[in-house]
Design a protein around this motif. Structure first.
Motif, PDB file in Angstrom:
ATOM      1  N   VAL A   1      -4.763  11.558  -2.949  1.00 46.13           N
ATOM      2  CA  VAL A   1      -4.189  10.217  -2.955  1.00 46.13           C
ATOM      3  C   VAL A   1      -3.497   9.948  -1.619  1.00 46.13           C
ATOM      4  O   VAL A   1      -2.648  10.724  -1.178  1.00 46.13           O
ATOM      5  CB  VAL A   1      -3.180  10.063  -4.116  1.00 46.13           C
ATOM      6  CG1 VAL A   1      -2.514   8.698  -4.082  1.00 46.13           C
ATOM      7  CG2 VAL A   1      -3.869  10.284  -5.459  1.00 46.13           C
ATOM      8  N   ARG A   2      -3.876   8.833  -1.001  1.00 48.82           N
ATOM      9  CA  ARG A   2      -3.253   8.431   0.272  1.00 48.82           C
ATOM     10  C   ARG A   2      -1.780   8.130   0.021  1.00 48.82           C
ATOM     11  O   ARG A   2      -1.415   7.519  -0.983  1.00 48.82           O
ATOM     12  CB  ARG A   2      -3.938   7.192   0.831  1.00 48.82           C
ATOM     13  CG  ARG A   2      -3.328   6.732   2.150  1.00 48.82           C
ATOM     14  CD  ARG A   2      -4.102   5.602   2.777  1.00 48.82           C
ATOM     15  NE  ARG A   2      -5.421   6.032   3.224  1.00 48.82           N
ATOM     16  CZ  ARG A   2      -5.670   6.710   4.339  1.00 48.82           C
ATOM     17  NH1 ARG A   2      -4.667   7.067   5.122  1.00 48.82           N
ATOM     18  NH2 ARG A   2      -6.891   7.026   4.687  1.00 48.82           N
ATOM     19  N   SER A   3      -0.943   8.578   0.954  1.00 52.03           N
ATOM     20  CA  SER A   3       0.486   8.315   0.834  1.00 52.03           C
ATOM     21  C   SER A   3       1.084   8.066   2.214  1.00 52.03           C
ATOM     22  O   SER A   3       0.484   8.390   3.236  1.00 52.03           O
ATOM     23  CB  SER A   3       1.200   9.491   0.161  1.00 52.03           C
ATOM     24  OG  SER A   3       1.280  10.592   1.036  1.00 52.03           O
ATOM     25  N   CYS A   4       2.266   7.495   2.194  1.00 53.90           N
ATOM     26  CA  CYS A   4       3.033   7.282   3.416  1.00 53.90           C
ATOM     27  C   CYS A   4       4.500   7.498   3.071  1.00 53.90           C
ATOM     28  O   CYS A   4       4.979   7.026   2.038  1.00 53.90           O
ATOM     29  CB  CYS A   4       2.821   5.869   3.946  1.00 53.90           C
ATOM     30  SG  CYS A   4       3.692   5.552   5.505  1.00 53.90           S
ATOM     31  N   ASP A   5       5.181   8.255   3.900  1.00 50.90           N
ATOM     32  CA  ASP A   5       6.600   8.523   3.723  1.00 50.90           C
ATOM     33  C   ASP A   5       7.341   8.087   4.974  1.00 50.90           C
ATOM     34  O   ASP A   5       6.902   8.380   6.092  1.00 50.90           O
ATOM     35  CB  ASP A   5       6.841  10.021   3.520  1.00 50.90           C
ATOM     36  CG  ASP A   5       6.283  10.520   2.213  1.00 50.90           C
ATOM     37  OD1 ASP A   5       7.062  10.574   1.249  1.00 50.90           O
ATOM     38  OD2 ASP A   5       5.088  10.854   2.153  1.00 50.90           O
ATOM     39  N   VAL A   6       8.467   7.412   4.764  1.00 52.21           N
ATOM     40  CA  VAL A   6       9.316   6.980   5.863  1.00 52.21           C
ATOM     41  C   VAL A   6      10.711   7.531   5.596  1.00 52.21           C
ATOM     42  O   VAL A   6      11.313   7.221   4.562  1.00 52.21           O
ATOM     43  CB  VAL A   6       9.365   5.440   5.978  1.00 52.21           C
ATOM     44  CG1 VAL A   6      10.271   5.020   7.128  1.00 52.21           C
ATOM     45  CG2 VAL A   6       7.966   4.855   6.116  1.00 52.21           C
ATOM     46  N   ALA A   7      11.195   8.365   6.505  1.00 49.66           N
ATOM     47  CA  ALA A   7      12.505   8.989   6.319  1.00 49.66           C
ATOM     48  C   ALA A   7      13.434   8.634   7.474  1.00 49.66           C
ATOM     49  O   ALA A   7      13.064   8.761   8.641  1.00 49.66           O
ATOM     50  CB  ALA A   7      12.363  10.502   6.218  1.00 49.66           C
TER      51      ALA A   7
END
Length: 145
Positions: free
Chosen positions: A106-112
């Motif tokens: 599953v494609r994901s994107c995380d912004v921290a």
């Protein structure tokens, strides 16, 4: 590599190692996270509990990077969460679904956002329909193109 990139990389390593204590240690005491299915989570323990559910449901969980970015105090990861559902899956309502035995990618994107080496805000993005569809958990009418 700056402190934002270092914090995000430590977190990803801890998540794939299913190391709940190290996951929590990546976050500041007042950290917040925003998730597609559970909304806002507050504090390292709540965020680590959220991440640990994935490790319990997908013991072989890995993260395939597509892109890794860092700009100032922000780290962004784009990629794919990969694993096989061999553990129970907990729903946002607390219900436990039996393992499907199916694999996901599953494609994901995380912004921290990071301050003093710790994540203060973390935004998780992934397509819930893609996730549920790959697990075979969508009603048939929704899983056909």
């Amino acid at each position: 590599m700056g402190q934002a990139r270092d914090a995000m990389d430590r977190l990803t390593t801890a998540m794939t190692a299913r190391d709940k204590e190290t996951q929590a240690a990546c976050y500041s005491a007042n950290a917040v996270a925003f998730t597609p299915e559970e909304g806002k989570l507050v504090g390292p323990e709540a965020i680590s509990n959220y991440l640990s559910q994935f490790g319990e449901s997908f013991p072989d969980i890995t993260y395939e990077y597509a892109q890794r970015y860092e700009a100032g105090n922000v780290a962004i990861d784009e990629g794919f969460v990969v694993g096989t559902n061999t553990g129970p899956l907990t729903t946002p309502s607390g219900e436990s679904l039996p393992p499907t035995g199916k694999s996901i990618r599953v494609r994901s994107c995380d912004v921290a956002h990071v301050e003093d080496g710790l994540i203060t805000a973390h935004h998780f993005y992934f397509d819930q329909m893609e996730f549920l569809g790959q697990l075979g958990l969508l009603p048939e009418s929704l899983s056909k193109p």
